[in-house]
Design a protein around this motif. Structure first.
Motif, PDB file in Angstrom:
ATOM      1  N   GLU A 184       0.360 -41.795 125.045  1.00  0.00           N
ATOM      2  CA  GLU A 184      -0.947 -42.455 125.152  1.00  0.00           C
ATOM      3  C   GLU A 184      -2.056 -41.462 125.521  1.00  0.00           C
ATOM      4  N   ILE A 185      -1.737 -40.528 126.399  1.00  0.00           N
ATOM      5  CA  ILE A 185      -2.771 -39.617 126.921  1.00  0.00           C
ATOM      6  C   ILE A 185      -3.017 -38.435 125.991  1.00  0.00           C
ATOM      7  N   LEU A 186      -1.945 -37.771 125.566  1.00  0.00           N
ATOM      8  CA  LEU A 186      -2.059 -36.504 124.852  1.00  0.00           C
ATOM      9  C   LEU A 186      -1.475 -36.535 123.443  1.00  0.00           C
ATOM     10  N   ASP A 187      -0.975 -37.697 123.038  1.00  0.00           N
ATOM     11  CA  ASP A 187      -0.281 -37.823 121.755  1.00  0.00           C
ATOM     12  C   ASP A 187       0.907 -36.862 121.681  1.00  0.00           C
ATOM     13  N   VAL A 188       1.598 -36.728 122.807  1.00  0.00           N
ATOM     14  CA  VAL A 188       2.801 -35.897 122.885  1.00  0.00           C
ATOM     15  C   VAL A 188       4.011 -36.819 122.972  1.00  0.00           C
ATOM     16  N   ASP A 189       4.930 -36.663 122.044  1.00  0.00           N
ATOM     17  CA  ASP A 189       6.155 -37.461 122.050  1.00  0.00           C
ATOM     18  C   ASP A 189       7.252 -36.648 122.736  1.00  0.00           C
ATOM     19  N   VAL A 211       4.042 -28.334 127.786  1.00  0.00           N
ATOM     20  CA  VAL A 211       3.938 -26.885 127.529  1.00  0.00           C
ATOM     21  C   VAL A 211       4.411 -26.565 126.113  1.00  0.00           C
ATOM     22  N   LYS A 212       5.506 -27.160 125.702  1.00  0.00           N
ATOM     23  CA  LYS A 212       6.038 -26.909 124.359  1.00  0.00           C
ATOM     24  C   LYS A 212       5.058 -27.375 123.285  1.00  0.00           C
ATOM     25  N   HIS A 213       4.478 -28.541 123.479  1.00  0.00           N
ATOM     26  CA  HIS A 213       3.542 -29.114 122.506  1.00  0.00           C
ATOM     27  C   HIS A 213       2.271 -28.265 122.379  1.00  0.00           C
ATOM     28  N   TYR A 214       1.746 -27.827 123.528  1.00  0.00           N
ATOM     29  CA  TYR A 214       0.472 -27.112 123.519  1.00  0.00           C
ATOM     30  C   TYR A 214       0.597 -25.621 123.234  1.00  0.00           C
ATOM     31  N   ASP A 215       1.787 -25.073 123.446  1.00  0.00           N
ATOM     32  CA  ASP A 215       2.019 -23.639 123.218  1.00  0.00           C
ATOM     33  C   ASP A 215       0.885 -22.791 123.808  1.00  0.00           C
ATOM     34  N   PRO A 216       0.671 -22.889 125.131  1.00  0.00           N
ATOM     35  CA  PRO A 216      -0.472 -22.217 125.761  1.00  0.00           C
ATOM     36  C   PRO A 216      -0.306 -20.699 125.821  1.00  0.00           C
ATOM     37  N   GLU A 217      -1.439 -20.021 125.901  1.00  0.00           N
ATOM     38  CA  GLU A 217      -1.426 -18.564 126.092  1.00  0.00           C
ATOM     39  C   GLU A 217      -1.280 -18.210 127.556  1.00  0.00           C
ATOM     40  N   THR A 218      -1.940 -18.987 128.422  1.00  0.00           N
ATOM     41  CA  THR A 218      -1.957 -18.656 129.848  1.00  0.00           C
ATOM     42  C   THR A 218      -1.716 -19.896 130.697  1.00  0.00           C
ATOM     43  N   VAL A 219      -0.683 -19.822 131.522  1.00  0.00           N
ATOM     44  CA  VAL A 219      -0.360 -20.894 132.465  1.00  0.00           C
ATOM     45  C   VAL A 219      -0.327 -20.270 133.856  1.00  0.00           C
ATOM     46  N   THR A 235       9.165 -23.150 137.160  1.00  0.00           N
ATOM     47  CA  THR A 235       8.976 -21.856 136.510  1.00  0.00           C
ATOM     48  C   THR A 235       9.912 -21.713 135.323  1.00  0.00           C
ATOM     49  N   THR A 236      11.171 -22.044 135.512  1.00  0.00           N
ATOM     50  CA  THR A 236      12.153 -21.963 134.425  1.00  0.00           C
ATOM     51  C   THR A 236      11.804 -22.923 133.297  1.00  0.00           C
ATOM     52  N   ILE A 237      11.402 -24.130 133.650  1.00  0.00           N
ATOM     53  CA  ILE A 237      11.017 -25.123 132.641  1.00  0.00           C
ATOM     54  C   ILE A 237       9.812 -24.620 131.837  1.00  0.00           C
ATOM     55  N   THR A 238       8.796 -24.118 132.531  1.00  0.00           N
ATOM     56  CA  THR A 238       7.588 -23.636 131.854  1.00  0.00           C
ATOM     57  C   THR A 238       7.895 -22.448 130.961  1.00  0.00           C
ATOM     58  N   LEU A 239       8.609 -21.471 131.487  1.00  0.00           N
ATOM     59  CA  LEU A 239       8.929 -20.273 130.703  1.00  0.00           C
ATOM     60  C   LEU A 239       9.796 -20.607 129.496  1.00  0.00           C
ATOM     61  N   SER A 240      10.700 -21.557 129.647  1.00  0.00           N
ATOM     62  CA  SER A 240      11.566 -21.957 128.535  1.00  0.00           C
ATOM     63  C   SER A 240      10.757 -22.593 127.411  1.00  0.00           C
ATOM     64  N   ALA A 241       9.674 -23.286 127.776  1.00  0.00           N
ATOM     65  CA  ALA A 241       8.840 -23.967 126.781  1.00  0.00           C
ATOM     66  C   ALA A 241       7.779 -23.052 126.175  1.00  0.00           C
ATOM     67  N   LEU A 242       7.440 -21.974 126.882  1.00  0.00           N
ATOM     68  CA  LEU A 242       6.385 -21.065 126.409  1.00  0.00           C
ATOM     69  C   LEU A 242       6.810 -20.315 125.153  1.00  0.00           C
ATOM     70  N   GLY A 243       5.858 -20.144 124.243  1.00  0.00           N
ATOM     71  CA  GLY A 243       6.101 -19.290 123.080  1.00  0.00           C
ATOM     72  C   GLY A 243       5.787 -17.852 123.458  1.00  0.00           C
ATOM     73  N   LYS A 244       4.591 -17.395 123.067  1.00  0.00           N
ATOM     74  CA  LYS A 244       4.179 -16.021 123.382  1.00  0.00           C
ATOM     75  C   LYS A 244       3.291 -15.950 124.615  1.00  0.00           C
ATOM     76  N   GLY A 245       3.114 -17.068 125.278  1.00  0.00           N
ATOM     77  CA  GLY A 245       2.226 -17.102 126.428  1.00  0.00           C
ATOM     78  C   GLY A 245       2.804 -16.431 127.656  1.00  0.00           C
ATOM     79  N   VAL A 246       1.993 -16.401 128.716  1.00  0.00           N
ATOM     80  CA  VAL A 246       2.372 -15.781 129.987  1.00  0.00           C
ATOM     81  C   VAL A 246       2.194 -16.799 131.108  1.00  0.00           C
ATOM     82  N   LEU A 247       3.133 -16.805 132.038  1.00  0.00           N
ATOM     83  CA  LEU A 247       3.048 -17.629 133.237  1.00  0.00           C
ATOM     84  C   LEU A 247       2.790 -16.730 134.436  1.00  0.00           C
ATOM     85  N   TYR A 248       1.708 -17.023 135.151  1.00  0.00           N
ATOM     86  CA  TYR A 248       1.401 -16.357 136.417  1.00  0.00           C
ATOM     87  C   TYR A 248       1.768 -17.325 137.532  1.00  0.00           C
TER      88      TYR A 248
END
Length: 198
Positions: free
Chosen positions: A6-11, A50-58, A69-82
């Motif tokens: 409903e909010i982000l159209d993310v299934d 995170v997977k849907h948006y494929d962010p550059e910077t989190v 951290t593990t969940i975010t990094l696992s979903a990240l494509g080429k982005g970076v988590l600080y």
């Protein structure tokens, strides 16, 4: 409570199998320790966004054993988590973020110290951010500080996540002040909130 669809159209169901595998590993390693770590339902939500948006910077505050951290990094494509955590060593003697697999660490920058001191420096270094996750000290003052400073660096349509949403009124005051909607995604373990920058 609203759904991600409903909010982000993310299934979120599209990512269920992927995150289940990651979650099983987390549960095997953690067992029943670290009850304050990101709860299971929240893991699915965070991964899907995170997977849907494929962010550059989190940017995330509060690491602990490294579940979010593990969940975010696992979903990240080429982005970076600080990430920022006030500690180096946890109560079990392990280093902060010990859960994070070696193969994900090349996308991760970990800083030690109080977010009030470290977060401004990290934000200046990272530039514009796509997603911010608050999960550090849940006092009114700290949550207000983190949300405001992250907001200034958040891109339009960027996302603020607030874990343990119900631990303080700060996110509600912040949303009213900015004139934006605060969504509650789950009641589990203190709640998880989401704000989109418009």
């Amino acid at each position: 409570m609203e759904s991600l669809k409903e909010i982000l159209d993310v299934d979120a169901s599209n990512y269920m199998d992927e995150v289940k595998e990651i979650n099983e590993r987390i549960k095997r390693v953690l067992g029943s320790s670290f009850s304050y770590a990101l709860s299971e339902n929240k893991r699915f939500i965070l991964y899907a966004v995170v997977k849907h948006y494929d962010p550059e910077t989190v940017i995330g505050t509060g690491v602990g054993p490294g579940v979010s951290t593990t969940i975010t990094l696992s979903a990240l494509g080429k982005g970076v988590l600080y990430s920022i955590d006030v500690r180096r060593i946890l109560e079990n003697g392990e280093p902060v973020g010990f859960l994070v697999p070696e193969e994900l660490r090349n996308k991760w920058k970990l800083y030690t110290g109080k977010s009030s001191e470290i977060l401004p420096k990290v934000l200046n270094q990272s530039g514009t951010i796509d997603i911010f996750l608050h999960d550090s000290e849940h006092t009114f003052e700290n949550v207000t500080f983190e949300l405001n400073i992250a907001w200034d660096h958040l891109k339009n349509d960027g996302i603020l996540f607030i874990d343990n949403l119900d631990f303080t009124e700060a996110p509600y005051y912040f949303a009213r002040e900015k004139g934006v909607k605060l969504y509650k995604l789950t009641n589990e373990a203190g709640g998880l909130g989401l704000i989109i920058k418009k």
